[in-house]
Design a protein around this motif. Structure first.
Motif, short mmCIF file in Angstrom:
data_model
loop_
_atom_site.label_atom_id
_atom_site.label_comp_id
_atom_site.label_asym_id
_atom_site.label_seq_id
_atom_site.Cartn_x
_atom_site.Cartn_y
_atom_site.Cartn_z
N LEU A 92 15.18 3.68 28.19
CA LEU A 92 14.93 3.68 26.74
C LEU A 92 13.71 2.83 26.41
CD1 LEU A 92 18.55 3.15 25.30
CD2 LEU A 92 17.33 5.31 25.63
N SER A 93 12.98 3.24 25.38
CA SER A 93 11.84 2.45 24.94
C SER A 93 12.34 1.10 24.44
CB SER A 93 11.09 3.16 23.82
OG SER A 93 11.90 3.17 22.65
N VAL A 94 11.41 0.16 24.32
CA VAL A 94 11.73 -1.17 23.80
C VAL A 94 12.40 -1.03 22.43
CG1 VAL A 94 10.63 -3.23 22.81
CG2 VAL A 94 9.96 -2.41 25.09
N GLN A 95 11.81 -0.21 21.60
CA GLN A 95 12.34 -0.03 20.25
C GLN A 95 13.77 0.52 20.27
OE1 GLN A 95 12.34 3.50 17.95
NE2 GLN A 95 10.15 3.04 17.65
N LYS A 96 14.02 1.51 21.14
CA LYS A 96 15.36 2.10 21.25
C LYS A 96 16.35 1.07 21.80
CE LYS A 96 16.08 6.39 20.02
NZ LYS A 96 17.00 6.46 18.87
N ASN A 97 15.88 0.24 22.74
CA ASN A 97 16.75 -0.81 23.27
C ASN A 97 17.26 -1.70 22.16
OD1 ASN A 97 17.29 -1.56 26.31
ND2 ASN A 97 15.33 -0.47 26.30
N LEU A 98 16.41 -1.93 21.16
CA LEU A 98 16.79 -2.84 20.08
C LEU A 98 17.62 -2.16 18.99
CD1 LEU A 98 14.70 -4.64 21.54
CD2 LEU A 98 14.07 -5.53 19.31
N THR A 99 17.37 -0.89 18.74
CA THR A 99 18.09 -0.23 17.64
C THR A 99 19.47 0.28 18.05
OG1 THR A 99 16.93 1.82 18.13
CG2 THR A 99 16.08 0.51 16.30
N LEU A 100 19.63 0.63 19.33
CA LEU A 100 20.84 1.32 19.78
C LEU A 100 22.15 0.67 19.32
CD1 LEU A 100 21.68 3.80 21.51
CD2 LEU A 100 21.93 2.21 23.43
N ALA A 113 17.95 -0.60 10.80
CA ALA A 113 17.87 -1.02 12.21
C ALA A 113 16.41 -1.14 12.64
CB ALA A 113 18.63 -0.03 13.10
N MET A 114 15.59 -0.19 12.22
CA MET A 114 14.17 -0.22 12.58
C MET A 114 13.48 -1.43 11.95
SD MET A 114 13.00 1.79 14.70
CE MET A 114 11.30 1.41 14.34
N HIS A 115 13.89 -1.76 10.74
CA HIS A 115 13.30 -2.91 10.06
C HIS A 115 13.60 -4.20 10.84
CE1 HIS A 115 11.82 -5.47 6.89
NE2 HIS A 115 12.97 -6.14 6.93
#
Ligand code: ADP
Ligand code: MG
Length: 240
Positions: A92-100, A113-115
């Motif tokens: 998963l991308s860094v961003q996906k790792n954080l939002t999941l 979540a993106m914010h």
């Protein structure tokens, strides 16, 4: 915020935790150190229910960890945990790792979540890397992503288990700097580390373990200047 009372744990006939009692107040930074195999990782994993224990009690923010009625997944979601080995999802991308987990566990809307994700990636200095995969980052960057991921969950406390011990020396400080910042902002933290510079700078207390027991539990001044136990003195002489 975190209270351990007479916690004991066995692996078969081997006692890995022996009558451990300590606490972390809200806003307090407690550093846990001691020789390899003394039970530090086990102790920290019992706090968020990753390791069961057989005797004693652990209470986190008023919830008893060993109580079957406690919603462990929800408690765990509220305690940030950062390990030696980053534990990011490689595919998963860094961003996906954080939002999941924000979306799946907390039920946040994608936009919120993106914010959060952007806020905390920026905070650890990695916003420009949000579309990369973990394997494209250095160890220090991956560990900062892991910290940002934990922060996205709005944790009530953060647990760290030797977060810099797998890193090349030149990357240790970039991770410690983020941790020092958190400590200075009043995050409640329990940190297993042998980075005594970090302990001197931000710890309120130091817990010293040996053979499953908490041997010393005192202010950092006392620990560094007049360690009570012979074993803590020997340990400090070896690593300082
Ligand atoms: P530390 O983090 O201080 O190095 P650990 O908590 O990892 O210590 O381990 C404490 C002791 O428990 C060690 O002797 C280790 O070998 C043992 N241990 C850890 N995990 C297990 C397990 N799953 N089964 C049996 N023994 C274990
Ligand atoms: Mg360990």
């Amino acid at each position: 915020m975190i209270e351990l009372k007479h916690v004991s744990k066995w692996y078969g006939s081997f006692q890995v935790l022996n009558d451990c009692t300590t606490h972390v107040e809200k806003g307090e930074v407690v550093v846990v150190c001691g020789p390899s195999g003394s039970g530090k990782s086990t102790l920290i994993k019992t706090i968020n229910g990753l390791e069961p224990f057989q005797q004693g009690e652990i209470v986190v923010d008023g919830m008893s960890v060993g109580d079957r009625k406690t919603n462990l997944p929800m408690l765990r979601a509220r305690i940030g945990m950062v390990f030696q080995g980053f534990e990011l999802f490689p595919h998963l991308s860094v961003q996906k790792n954080l939002t999941l987990a924000q979306v799946k566990v907390l039920g946040r809307h994608e936009e919120e979540a993106m914010h959060k994700t952007r806020t905390y990636l920026d905070r650890v200095g990695l916003l420009a890397h949000q579309d990369k995969f973990p394997g494209q980052l250095s160890g220090g960057q991956q560990q900062r992503v892991a910290i940002a991921r934990a922060l996205c969950m709005d944790p009530i406390a953060m647990l760290f288990d030797e977060p810099t011990s797998a890193l090349d020396p030149e990357m240790i400080n970039e991770v410690l700097d983020v941790m020092v910042g958190l400590a200075q902002e009043g995050m409640t933290m329990m940190v297993v580390t042998h980075e005594m510079g970090f302990a001197r700078k931000v710890a309120h207390r130091v817990v010293f373990m040996d053979q499953g027991r908490i041997i010393d539990d005192c202010s950092k001044e006392e620990f560094f200047d007049h360690p009570r136990s012979e074993r803590a003195r020997e340990f400090l002489a070896k690593i300082l």
